[in-house]
Design an enzyme around this catalytic site. Structure first.
Site, PDB file in Angstrom:
ATOM      1  N   ILE B  13      -3.094  24.794 -34.038  1.00 50.17           N
ATOM      2  CA  ILE B  13      -1.911  25.322 -33.367  1.00 50.17           C
ATOM      3  C   ILE B  13      -1.204  26.366 -34.234  1.00 50.17           C
ATOM      4  O   ILE B  13      -0.782  27.417 -33.748  1.00 50.17           O
ATOM      5  CB  ILE B  13      -0.939  24.166 -33.042  1.00 50.17           C
ATOM      6  CG1 ILE B  13      -1.618  23.166 -32.096  1.00 50.17           C
ATOM      7  CG2 ILE B  13       0.346  24.686 -32.428  1.00 50.17           C
ATOM      8  CD1 ILE B  13      -0.848  21.865 -31.924  1.00 50.17           C
ATOM      9  N   TYR B 166       2.132   7.600 -37.743  1.00 51.77           N
ATOM     10  CA  TYR B 166       2.115   8.929 -37.132  1.00 51.77           C
ATOM     11  C   TYR B 166       3.244   9.056 -36.115  1.00 51.77           C
ATOM     12  O   TYR B 166       4.020  10.021 -36.138  1.00 51.77           O
ATOM     13  CB  TYR B 166       0.763   9.182 -36.455  1.00 51.77           C
ATOM     14  CG  TYR B 166       0.663  10.553 -35.829  1.00 51.77           C
ATOM     15  CD1 TYR B 166       0.461  11.683 -36.618  1.00 51.77           C
ATOM     16  CD2 TYR B 166       0.812  10.730 -34.460  1.00 51.77           C
ATOM     17  CE1 TYR B 166       0.387  12.939 -36.066  1.00 51.77           C
ATOM     18  CE2 TYR B 166       0.743  12.000 -33.895  1.00 51.77           C
ATOM     19  CZ  TYR B 166       0.525  13.099 -34.699  1.00 51.77           C
ATOM     20  OH  TYR B 166       0.465  14.347 -34.148  1.00 51.77           O
ATOM     21  N   LYS B 170       6.627  11.516 -36.045  1.00 51.58           N
ATOM     22  CA  LYS B 170       6.929  12.442 -34.949  1.00 51.58           C
ATOM     23  C   LYS B 170       8.324  12.173 -34.363  1.00 51.58           C
ATOM     24  O   LYS B 170       9.011  13.093 -33.929  1.00 51.58           O
ATOM     25  CB  LYS B 170       5.850  12.350 -33.865  1.00 51.58           C
ATOM     26  CG  LYS B 170       4.486  12.869 -34.331  1.00 51.58           C
ATOM     27  CD  LYS B 170       4.491  14.374 -34.504  1.00 51.58           C
ATOM     28  CE  LYS B 170       3.928  14.816 -35.814  1.00 51.58           C
ATOM     29  NZ  LYS B 170       3.982  16.272 -36.027  1.00 51.58           N
ATOM     30  N   THR B 201      -7.914  20.380 -31.606  1.00 52.69           N
ATOM     31  CA  THR B 201      -7.876  20.854 -32.997  1.00 52.69           C
ATOM     32  C   THR B 201      -8.592  19.826 -33.862  1.00 52.69           C
ATOM     33  O   THR B 201      -9.078  18.815 -33.351  1.00 52.69           O
ATOM     34  CB  THR B 201      -6.435  20.989 -33.528  1.00 52.69           C
ATOM     35  OG1 THR B 201      -5.884  19.673 -33.658  1.00 52.69           O
ATOM     36  CG2 THR B 201      -5.569  21.820 -32.616  1.00 52.69           C
TER      37      THR B 201
END
Lengths: 267, 286
Positions: B13, B166, B170, B201
């Site tokens: 990204i 994770y 976030k 990705t």
């Protein structure tokens, strides 16, 4: 509780330091990596608001260790626990390595560990229990071709710890040998474990859990900790199966894993 | 000419956003992990667009001393080449881990890179953003919903679960953006979180275990190419008047967790300031 940690700036050392920090212990950290020590000291002080002292030291150098001991004595620091984390390994076969690199493994893992252990037990806090942890390895349970020097140096620590434990029992000292499988301590170890594939991953122990349970067991008077039920099974099998067969199997496995890791292009 | 700083700008990204903003006439300062990847990315952008104004800086954003060095290098560059002005800071660099692993400070790596690195870098570049009433954009994720910050153990050293770590990192992204707006919107600096959606990705393939790699290899096939979320970043950079929302998905405002309150944002600000050894409100003068 005053704790001295060697090899504190490495992956396992940092996990132990953080675990001690959570428990509110006062820490004396040493490592050969001065900058890493300072980073860790800052991180621990900010996270846990504990007292952290650091001194960079090359444990394989008697003079360097004497300097550190002098600092310890000057400030009359006395300890309740010693975590012998410092240790090293290099990948590759015995003849494939540089001569001095092989000597380094034994010098640090064994000679230097004995030197600091002797010195720190002499500096235990009077009238209290003392705890020593040696980081042996799952590798100490088997003959390990292609990791021969490392595995033998870890076997040394395991046997030494077992004997020392008996010697010091009456003096209120508990000695524990930790025998972990692979652990994700460095970038290289992440790649190494990935290269071993399935067996690498299932014998891998989570760092944070190993640190916590090792301290729990050591303070509880235990003498040996093999983390992970699969690793305990493997170490048990290692005692049943003839050592020559174990050596052959291990050689076959490491040879493949190391080829895959060191020559990824050939896949 | 407007200037944008983008972290994690060598692949995925970050790279597509850098490339798109350069095409739209921004001067782009990319930050990447390795010199090699940075030079490759720069070459790729210049080969497609020889007029692009692009420069790369490299360092390991997980380690605080390197964040500090990078922020000083970028600051020096901005002072020298951009009249000390920065229009957009995109905190995009992030990682996924399969195991508990720590940085040199002993901080859990996902928390350190996905949240603290951006928090620290933003602090260093805030004076330059203030000069342009600039914008901060953070790469978030829809997965921040459904959990709370574990305040007693943000490094998750008890019962570590990589996915929870994770998600929490976030959630911290959204709380950080909220905290920035609470403190600096009056001065014209605004922060946004972009939910890129599921994107094809390599984030799940870098230094992770077989299980994560396998799941990610299957999952990313359904993802959109990174050029899709790049448009949302460009949209937020280009709006004449600063958009009012907090979270954006496909150039539209989107919802976020109920955990995103000013109280939690302040709590995270205080904790992060302590962990970085900095104090917002006491930035270096330009």
């Amino acid at each position: 509780m005053n704790v001295l940690i060697t090899g504190a700036a490495g992956g396992l050392g940092r996990a132990f330091a953080a675990e001690c920090g959570r428990r509110g212990y006062s820490l004396f950290l040493t490592d050969i990596n001065r900058e890493g020590l300072l980073c860790l000291q800052r991180g621990l002080e900010r996270q846990f608001n504990i007292t952290v002292t650091t001194k960079a030291c090359d444990l394989t150098n008697a003079e360097s260790v004497n300097d550190m001991l002098e600092l310890i004595d000057r400030h009359s620091i006395r300890f309740d626990m010693l975590l012998n984390i410092a240790g090293l390994d290099f990948e590759g076969s015995f003849m494939g390595r540089e001569r001095e690199k092989i000597i380094e493994i034994v010098t640090l893992n064994n000679a230097a560990t004995l030197r600091i252990t002797h010195a720190v037990i002499q500096r235990r806090r009077k009238g209290r229990c003392f705890t020593v942890v040696f980081v042996s390895s799952l590798a100490s349970m088997f003959p390990m071709p292609l990791k021969a020097t490392y595995a033998a140096s870890k076997r040394f620590l395991l046997d030494f710890a077992t004997s020392l434990r008996q010697e010091l029992k009456e003096q209120n000292v508990n000695v524990l040998a930790l025998c972990p499988g692979g652990m994700v301590t460095t970038r290289e170890s992440m790649e190494g474990i990935a290269a071993q594939g399935f067996w690498g991953e299932v014998t891998t122990n989570p760092l944070e859990t190993v640190a916590r349970k090792t301290l729990d067991r050591a303070l509880d008077g235990k003498g040996l900790y093999v983390p992970g039920s699969l690793n305990r099974t493997l170490s048990f099998l290692g005692k049943l199966i003839p050592r020559s067969i174990v050596a052959a199997v291990v050689y076959w496995r490491w040879n493949r894993a190391q080829n895959r890791w060191l020559n990824p292009a050939k896949e | 000419m407007k200037t944008a700083v983008i972290t994690g700008a060598t692949s995925g990204i970050g790279f597509e956003t850098a490339s798109l903003l350069a095409r739209k006439g921004f001067r782009v300062l990319g930050i990447g992990h390795s010199e090699e990847n940075c030079l490759k990315a720069q070459e790729r952008i210049l080969s497609e667009n020889p007029d692009a104004k692009i420069a790369y800086f490299w360092g390991d954003l997980m380690q605080q001393r390197e964040v500090l060095c990078l922020s000083r290098d970028v600051a020096a560059y901005l002072s020298e080449n951009c009249d000390g002005e920065l229009n957009v800071l995109i905190n995009n660099a992030g990682c996924v881990r399969s195991w508990y692993a720590t940085t040199d400070e002993g901080y859990e790596q996902q928390f350190a890179l996905n949240h603290l690195a951006g928090f620290y870098l933003t602090h260093g570049l805030l004076p330059f953003l203030k000069k342009t009433k600039g914008r901060i954009i953070i790469t978030g994720s829809k997965s921040h919903k459904g959990i709370k910050v574990r305040w007693g153990d943000v490094m998750l050293s008890r019962g570590y679960n990589p996915l929870i770590a994770y998600k929490q990192s976030k959630l911290c992204n959204v709380l950080f953006a909220k905290g920035i707006n609470d403190r600096y919107a009056a001065e014209g600096v605004r922060a946004y979180v972009v939910d890129p959606g599921l994107v094809n990705t390599d984030i799940g393939n870098k230094k992770t275990g077989t299980l994560v790699k396998l799941i990610w290899a299957l999952r990313k096939l359904q993802g959109v190419p990174p050029t899709v979320p790049a448009k949302t970043y460009a949209f937020l950079c280009e709006q004449e008047k600063a958009p009012e929302g907090l979270c954006y998905y496909l150039c539209r405002e989107t919802t976020y967790s109920k955990q995103v309150t000013s109280e939690n944002a302040s709590r995270l600000f205080a904790l992060s300031e302590r962990l970085c050894g900095i104090c917002y409100g006491r930035e270096a003068a330009v």
